[in-house]
Design a protein around this motif. Structure first.
Motif, short mmCIF file in Angstrom:
data_model
loop_
_atom_site.label_atom_id
_atom_site.label_comp_id
_atom_site.label_asym_id
_atom_site.label_seq_id
_atom_site.Cartn_x
_atom_site.Cartn_y
_atom_site.Cartn_z
N ILE A 381 0.85 -1.17 0.00
CA ILE A 381 0.00 0.00 0.00
C ILE A 381 0.90 1.24 0.00
O ILE A 381 1.88 1.30 0.75
N PHE A 382 0.58 2.20 -0.87
CA PHE A 382 1.40 3.39 -1.02
C PHE A 382 0.54 4.64 -0.89
O PHE A 382 -0.60 4.68 -1.37
N LEU A 383 1.10 5.67 -0.27
CA LEU A 383 0.50 7.00 -0.22
C LEU A 383 1.43 7.92 -1.01
O LEU A 383 2.60 8.06 -0.68
N THR A 384 0.91 8.54 -2.07
CA THR A 384 1.71 9.45 -2.89
C THR A 384 1.12 10.85 -2.80
O THR A 384 -0.10 11.03 -2.81
N VAL A 385 2.01 11.86 -2.72
CA VAL A 385 1.58 13.22 -2.41
C VAL A 385 2.23 14.20 -3.38
O VAL A 385 3.45 14.19 -3.58
N ASP A 386 1.42 15.07 -3.96
CA ASP A 386 1.91 16.14 -4.83
C ASP A 386 1.67 17.47 -4.11
O ASP A 386 0.53 17.90 -3.95
N LYS A 387 2.75 18.10 -3.65
CA LYS A 387 2.62 19.36 -2.89
C LYS A 387 2.41 20.53 -3.83
O LYS A 387 3.11 20.67 -4.83
N PRO A 429 2.96 2.25 5.86
CA PRO A 429 4.27 2.31 6.52
C PRO A 429 5.03 3.57 6.11
O PRO A 429 4.83 4.12 5.02
N ASP A 430 5.93 4.03 6.98
CA ASP A 430 6.71 5.23 6.68
C ASP A 430 7.44 5.12 5.35
O ASP A 430 7.53 6.09 4.59
N GLN A 431 7.98 3.94 5.06
CA GLN A 431 8.75 3.75 3.84
C GLN A 431 7.89 3.58 2.60
O GLN A 431 8.41 3.37 1.51
N CYS A 432 6.57 3.71 2.76
CA CYS A 432 5.67 3.59 1.62
C CYS A 432 4.91 4.89 1.36
O CYS A 432 3.88 4.90 0.69
N VAL A 433 5.45 6.01 1.89
CA VAL A 433 4.90 7.34 1.62
C VAL A 433 5.89 8.07 0.71
O VAL A 433 7.08 8.14 1.01
N PHE A 434 5.39 8.62 -0.40
CA PHE A 434 6.24 9.25 -1.40
C PHE A 434 5.71 10.66 -1.69
O PHE A 434 4.52 10.82 -2.00
N VAL A 435 6.60 11.66 -1.60
CA VAL A 435 6.20 13.06 -1.76
C VAL A 435 7.02 13.70 -2.88
O VAL A 435 8.25 13.60 -2.89
N ASP A 436 6.36 14.36 -3.80
CA ASP A 436 7.06 15.05 -4.88
C ASP A 436 7.80 16.27 -4.32
O ASP A 436 7.22 17.06 -3.57
N THR A 596 3.20 4.37 -9.39
CA THR A 596 3.81 3.43 -10.34
C THR A 596 5.31 3.31 -10.09
O THR A 596 5.89 2.22 -10.19
N VAL A 597 5.95 4.43 -9.76
CA VAL A 597 7.37 4.40 -9.39
C VAL A 597 7.57 3.49 -8.18
O VAL A 597 8.48 2.65 -8.15
N ALA A 598 6.73 3.66 -7.17
CA ALA A 598 6.83 2.83 -5.97
C ALA A 598 6.66 1.35 -6.31
O ALA A 598 7.35 0.48 -5.77
N ALA A 599 5.71 1.05 -7.23
CA ALA A 599 5.50 -0.33 -7.64
C ALA A 599 6.72 -0.89 -8.36
O ALA A 599 7.07 -2.06 -8.21
N CYS A 600 7.39 -0.05 -9.15
CA CYS A 600 8.64 -0.49 -9.80
C CYS A 600 9.71 -0.78 -8.76
O CYS A 600 10.44 -1.78 -8.85
N MET A 601 9.83 0.09 -7.77
CA MET A 601 10.84 -0.09 -6.72
C MET A 601 10.58 -1.35 -5.90
O MET A 601 11.50 -2.00 -5.43
N ALA A 602 9.29 -1.67 -5.73
CA ALA A 602 8.93 -2.85 -4.95
C ALA A 602 9.03 -4.14 -5.76
O ALA A 602 8.85 -5.23 -5.22
N GLY A 603 9.30 -4.03 -7.06
CA GLY A 603 9.39 -5.22 -7.89
C GLY A 603 8.07 -5.72 -8.40
O GLY A 603 7.99 -6.80 -8.99
#
Length: 611
Positions: A381-387, A429-436, A596-603
């Motif tokens: 599970i990923f949370l992605t954020v565009d500030k 999880p902390d390592q599954c949050v991604f911020v632009d 999608t980037v996170a999914a690539c990183m996770a394999g």
């Protein structure tokens, strides 16, 4: 009035070395550390680069050296020589437009006006004597500018100079080639000259490639004991495993705390050959300056030359060691940025993030580990954020290992606390949050580093992502069969860079205490490649396959998701690119891309391309 002009017109060309000509013609302005007449005798490692610049057989000269070590002075002295003696047009590319203007006002213009032969060439029309652009009376221009693409797609120049090329390579990949292309017909006529000067950068980038293209000239000095020559490295290792270079007496207490006063008091430089210990004194460095020479392979190409020296030759060793101790102390807390900066700045070396590394995977998120699933097939599970300015757009997406996904939530948020609350709500999880971090780098790095936890002696926190125009990035991956590292290309940078969360904060800012020892992982991603994948995902979603949308997704999601299309590029005719349709908002489309980037990183999404 006629006699001087007549004499100048028929005078033989001044064939003295650049540094000898400069001694008699150039007056250094007061803004420099040393003002008055230029004297190369105190910095003899400048001589060979000057000779290469004056050599008609040499096309490219690269200088990799620490900041504040005088490397830009090589350009400052050479520009008047190119104008007065060589009669060449010059393009000087500096990091930013603001820095270009400042450099021109404080250094270039005073230097030019101090040269008798140039003073008479300055245009009588003040409108032709701008701060960063001069059209001399002989018709030749001198342009001092930033690295914007518009500055590098204009007229041709016989001489192109790039200052701090590592910034150009990091911020605008491919821009160095644009600058080199300004040499145009002069390169064809074999009378062009390219000068690149910079601190160290990152292995594999444009600056590293440019530096490696030339024959390496490494500065070496003679031992004051055995008289044998060696490279004055900060640290080296002999065949028996013993260390040489800058050394000190080591003493630690029962808690592992170093006796810093003892270390600094006993600093010296140990010869790799005879172990002679050189004191940190002006006498040592003066002797090294007199004996110094460049080591190179004369059999290699002489059209391109690269010169390198580090801070050990003329910088206080105590200051270097204190910087090294501070960098390693930060590294033990998980912050690698100070060590990387020490390598790049003090040693003028290229940092290789992939050396000895491999592509890792993100941890799988399961119901037992995280307290509950939000979708039956959920493995990640990923949370992605565009500030944005004053608010955020964010998306929560669950993924299965097979590549299926469910967008659980997508909408606007107002504050950083709202982002943290949404993370807690969906147990991300902390390592599954991604911020632009494209437009808000300092703030995003600080917030990402602030939201994390300690694990295994390292700080695990949110990630910062930054989109780029590069189609892919090279790294290394361990072959499971051979166990060896093999080159691969990915749609994201790896290993992650380390963002300093205190960047931009004043020394007395109270936030420094909270962020001390923490670091923000930073990953760049390929906008064109990832959005190609997103386009396929979007098509699958329309057909009801692979991707799904949950009931908590706002009505904004579909509008944002179809805000961009791949069509003939408006900036690069003949090519296709992802571009915004009209003025449609595309923030959740960017969140979709980051997921999608996170999914690539996770394999989850396979994105390896073997070299």
């Amino acid at each position: 009035m006629i006699a001087p002009a007549w004499s100048a017109g028929f005078a033989p060309k001044d064939r003295r070395p650049i540094y000898a000509w400069a001694h008699d013609n150039v007056t250094l302005p007061a803004v420099l550390t040393r003002s008055g007449r230029f004297d190369v005798s105190t910095s003899r490692h400048f001589i060979a680069p000057f000779d290469a610049l004056a050599d008609d057989r040499v096309r490219e000269v690269n200088v990799c050296a620490p900041p504040r070590s005088g490397k830009t002075l090589i350009a400052d002295i050479s520009i008047p020589w190119f104008v007065d003696v060589a009669g060449a047009s010059v393009l000087f590319v500096i990091q930013t437009e603001e820095m270009a203007k400042s450099h021109a006002e404080l250094r270039t213009m005073p230097l030019l006006k101090s040269v008798p032969g140039i003073a008479g060439m300055m245009p009588a029309d003040r409108h032709k004597e701008r701060t960063t652009e001069i059209l001399f009376t002989n018709g030749l221009p001198l342009i001092i500018c930033g690295p914007s693409i518009s500055n590098l797609q204009n007229r041709g120049f016989r001489v192109v100079i790039s200052d701090e090329t590592w910034i150009l390579a990091e911020k605008a990949p491919g821009r160095l080639e644009e600058a080199k292309s300004r040499l145009g017909d002069f390169l064809r006529e074999e009378n062009s000259k390219l000068l690149c000067i910079s601190q160290g950068g990152k292995a594999g980038d444009d600056w590293h490639t440019q530096f490696n293209s030339g024959t390496l000239h490494e500065w070496e000095v003679a031992c004051l004991g055995c008289t044998q020559y060696f490279e004055p490295k900060f640290s080296g290792q002999r065949a028996d495993g013993s260390r040489w270079g800058v050394v000190w007496d080591e003493e630690k207490d029962e808690n592992g705390v170093r006796n810093l006063p003892l270390a600094l008091r006993t600093i010296c430089f140990e010869c790799p050959h005879c172990s002679h210990r050189h004191p940190d004194s002006p006498a040592t460095k003066g002797a090294w300056n007199r004996s110094g020479r460049y080591k190179s392979d004369p059999a290699e190409s002489q059209k391109k030359k690269s010169f390198h020296w580090g801070n050990v030759i003329d910088f206080p060793w105590g200051e270097l060691v204190e910087k090294w101790f501070a960098a390693r102390s930060a590294a033990r807390m998980g912050a690698e940025v100070p060590t990387i900066q020490f390598m790049q700045k003090q040693l003028a070396e290229f940092y290789d993030p992939a050396k000895g590394g491999h592509v890792e995977q993100l941890p799988t998120v399961s119901a037992t580990a995280e307290g509950g699933k939000f979708w039956g097939k959920q493995d990640f599970i990923f949370l992605t954020v565009d500030k944005q300015l004053g608010h955020f757009w964010a998306m929560v997406e669950a993924w299965s290992k097979s590549g299926e996904s469910m967008v659980l939530w997508a909408d606007r948020l107002e504050t950083w606390q709202d982002v943290a609350n949404k993370q807690a709500e969906y147990k991300v999880p902390d390592q599954c949050v991604f911020v632009d971090c494209g437009n808000w780098q300092s703030e995003v790095w600080a917030e990402c580093a602030r939201h994390g936890h300690a694990s295994g002696g390292k700080w695990k926190c949110w990630w910062a992502l930054k989109g780029t125009a590069s189609p892919s990035f090279q790294t290394q991956k361990k072959n499971p069969k051979t166990g060896k590292l093999e080159p691969v290309r990915l749609p994201y940078t790896w290993p992650a860079d380390k963002g300093d969360p205190c960047f931009g904060l004043s020394s007395d800012d109270p936030r420094r205490r909270e962020l001390a020892g923490k670091v923000c992982p930073v990953v760049g991603w390929s906008n064109p490649t990832i959005k190609d994948i997103c386009g396929s995902r979007r098509d699958s979603m329309m057909r009801g396959k692979l991707a799904f949308v949950g009931k908590d997704v706002s009505e904004h999601f579909s509008r944002h998701l179809f805000a961009e299309a791949k069509r003939p590029s408006s900036k690069d005719p003949g090519k296709f690119a992802w571009e915004v349709i009209g003025k449609r908002p595309n923030h959740l489309w960017d969140c979709f891309g980051m997921s999608t980037v996170a999914a690539c990183m996770a394999g989850i999404v396979t994105a390896f391309e073997t070299e």
